[in-house]
Design an enzyme around this catalytic site. Structure first.
Site, PDB file in Angstrom:
ATOM      1  N   CYS A 106       1.481  23.968   6.587  1.00  0.00           N
ATOM      2  CA  CYS A 106       1.797  22.533   6.131  1.00  0.00           C
ATOM      3  C   CYS A 106       2.841  22.079   5.136  1.00  0.00           C
ATOM      4  O   CYS A 106       2.730  20.996   5.170  1.00  0.00           O
ATOM      5  CB  CYS A 106       0.413  22.007   5.186  1.00  0.00           C
ATOM      6  N   ASP A 141      -3.112  30.326   8.439  1.00  0.00           N
ATOM      7  CA  ASP A 141      -3.477  28.816   7.683  1.00  0.00           C
ATOM      8  C   ASP A 141      -3.383  28.874   6.771  1.00  0.00           C
ATOM      9  O   ASP A 141      -4.652  28.225   6.082  1.00  0.00           O
ATOM     10  CB  ASP A 141      -4.928  28.051   8.248  1.00  0.00           C
ATOM     11  N   CYS A 181      -6.886  -2.046   7.803  1.00  0.00           N
ATOM     12  CA  CYS A 181      -6.447  -0.282   7.225  1.00  0.00           C
ATOM     13  C   CYS A 181      -5.519  -0.037   9.232  1.00  0.00           C
ATOM     14  O   CYS A 181      -6.566  -0.082   9.567  1.00  0.00           O
ATOM     15  CB  CYS A 181      -6.587   0.680   6.916  1.00  0.00           C
ATOM     16  N   CYS A 214       0.446  -1.279   0.096  1.00  0.00           N
ATOM     17  CA  CYS A 214       0.194   0.116  -0.316  1.00  0.00           C
ATOM     18  C   CYS A 214       0.856   1.121   0.162  1.00  0.00           C
ATOM     19  O   CYS A 214       1.956   1.375   0.677  1.00  0.00           O
ATOM     20  CB  CYS A 214      -0.912   0.045   1.146  1.00  0.00           C
TER      21      CYS A 214
END
Ligand code: SAM
Length: 415
Positions: free
Chosen positions: A371, A345, A146, A69
């Site tokens: 981020c 942000d 998962c 994965c």
């Protein structure tokens, strides 16, 4: 390929995608600094990798799907290593701009807490399959065990498969963005067959059968049993289909706690790149807030959430492109009503234009949520040059086992 074609390399560092990097540069996925590895070089990528000398930080990946994965990149590294690596990436980006500061301990979201994910779903000869793409590949890996997704999202897998059976072409997989909400699943499907009358009926029946809170097919609403609202403080917001939300509720709470701490005592706060009100609405419990966001639908959702909520102070909203048209000092310091704190942000590109204006406006306190360590450090340098002190940084690892890095930082204007 014979063993004669194998080369040996020593990994010196991790790159921004989390791959090990050896001299060359040669990128070796799923390796760690200090490891001696062998493999076959294909361009700048090492393939068929064998770990000859493992790092002390190498661990058994917790998920049985990890090998095939591509959903996670760093399960082979210990939690301590990942936390230190993410801290160091932010620290090094700041150092490159001539800045240093205190780092708070990393906050890591627990396993099985991802509340939003995009599944790849395709029809097969026997039926349909949903999962994540493999590493740098089009092959879809099924993920019944998962370790990343919230159980509510795991429940979406068979539902996504039934949507593919009904409305995916044989050639193109569906892209199904699923968000967990208190009202149930919010499913936003792209790349499906064009909607016609019969498909619409079948999809509506599936939405009812599986009690999907909202089903959207490209830009068309198929069914909404219940608005898939998200709580932001005392407000309930129904985000537009596929709209940005923080990746985990736990990460959102950690970011919000930091933002509340940084802006504590402020009476008027401007929330820039406000999304659907993740920060603006909780902040409005104690301060008046002006929320600015580029996407009109998100602004409308935020405003509607505020209007229905009880006990919040005034929230004003504005749809505005903050790259091309940042708020100016006269917007940030309107006569007699200057903002005493800003929350910012931005997306990965950062907020170069807006940060320059915040610095000119001399907004006293800034909570910067980022981020992207590189654009964050660039913007931090602008603020430092304008007289701001970078008090601390906290990495919030809501993208567990991935190379993605999220951080929040406190800037205050020096006297
Ligand atoms: C990282 S998200 C943060 C959203 C929100 N603060 C939250 O926590 O949910 C960045 C937001 O910036 C918005 N955005 C992207 N480019 C923009 C632009 N040029 N001007 C204004 N907003 C923009 C996106 O729509 C998105 O909502």
């Amino acid at each position: 390929m014979t063993d004669a074609a194998r080369i040996t390399a020593t990994i010196s560092r991790l790159g921004h995608q989390g791959d090990g990097v050896a001299d060359g540069p040669l990128f070796a996925p799923r390796t760690l600094p200090g490891e001696v590895v062998s493999g076959i070089a294909v361009g700048s990528r090492l393939t068929s990798i064998r770990i000859e000398t493992p790092s002390e930080h190498r661990v058994q990946p917790p998920c049985r799907h990890y090998k095939s994965c591509g959903g996670c990149q760093l399960q082979h590294a210990s939690d301590g290593f990942v936390a230190q690596w993410k801290t160091d990436v932010v620290r090094n980006a700041l150092t490159a701009q001539g800045l240093e500061t205190e780092f708070r301990p990393v906050h890591t979201s627990p396993s099985q807490s991802r509340r939003r994910a995009t599944l790849a779903v395709r029809r097969t000869k026997k039926g349909a399959m949903a999962g994540f793409h493999g590493q740098a590949s089009d092959v879809i890996t099924e993920i019944p065990d998962c370790r990343l997704l919230d159980p509510a999202l795991m429940a979406a897998i068979p539902v996504a498969e039934s949507l593919a059976l009904a409305g995916a072409s044989r050639k193109t997989p569906l892209s199904v963005t699923v968000t967990a909400s208190d009202a149930g699943l919010d499913m936003f499907v792209q790349n499906g067959k064009p909607l016609d009358g019969p498909l619409r009926i079948v999809l509506a029946q599936l939405a009812e059968k599986h009690r999907i809170a909202r089903l959207t097919w490209d830009d068309e609403l198929i069914a909404m049993e219940q608005p898939p609202v998200q709580p932001f403080g005392p407000a309930l917001v129904c985000p537009p289909p596929g709209a940005f939300l923080q990746a985990t509720k736990d990460g959102e709470a950690a970011l919000l706690a930091a933002v509340l701490e940084i802006t504590r005592g402020a009476k008027r706060i401007v929330d820039l790149f406000a999304g659907c009100g993740t920060f603006a609405l909780p902040l409005a419990q104690a301060a008046e807030v002006h929320a600015v966001e580029g996407e009109r639908d998100m602004v409308a959702a935020l405003d509607a959430g505020w209007r229905k909520a009880k006990g919040l102070k005034k929230v004003t909203t504005e749809a505005r492109d903050l790259f091309r048209n940042p708020l100016l000092p006269e917007d940030l310091n309107p006569f007699g009503a200057a903002f005493d704190a800003a929350v910012i942000d931005p997306p990965r590109a950062g907020a170069e234009a807006q940060v320059a204006q915040l610095a000119k406006a001399r907004t006293p306190v800034i909570a910067y949520v980022s981020c992207n360590p590189v654009s964050f450090a660039r913007d931090a340098k602008t603020l430092a040059a304008a007289g701001y002190d970078l008090g601390w940084v906290q990495v919030v690892d809501q993208f567990r086992w991935s190379a993605h890095i999220e951080a929040v930082a406190r800037f205050t204007l020096k006297d």
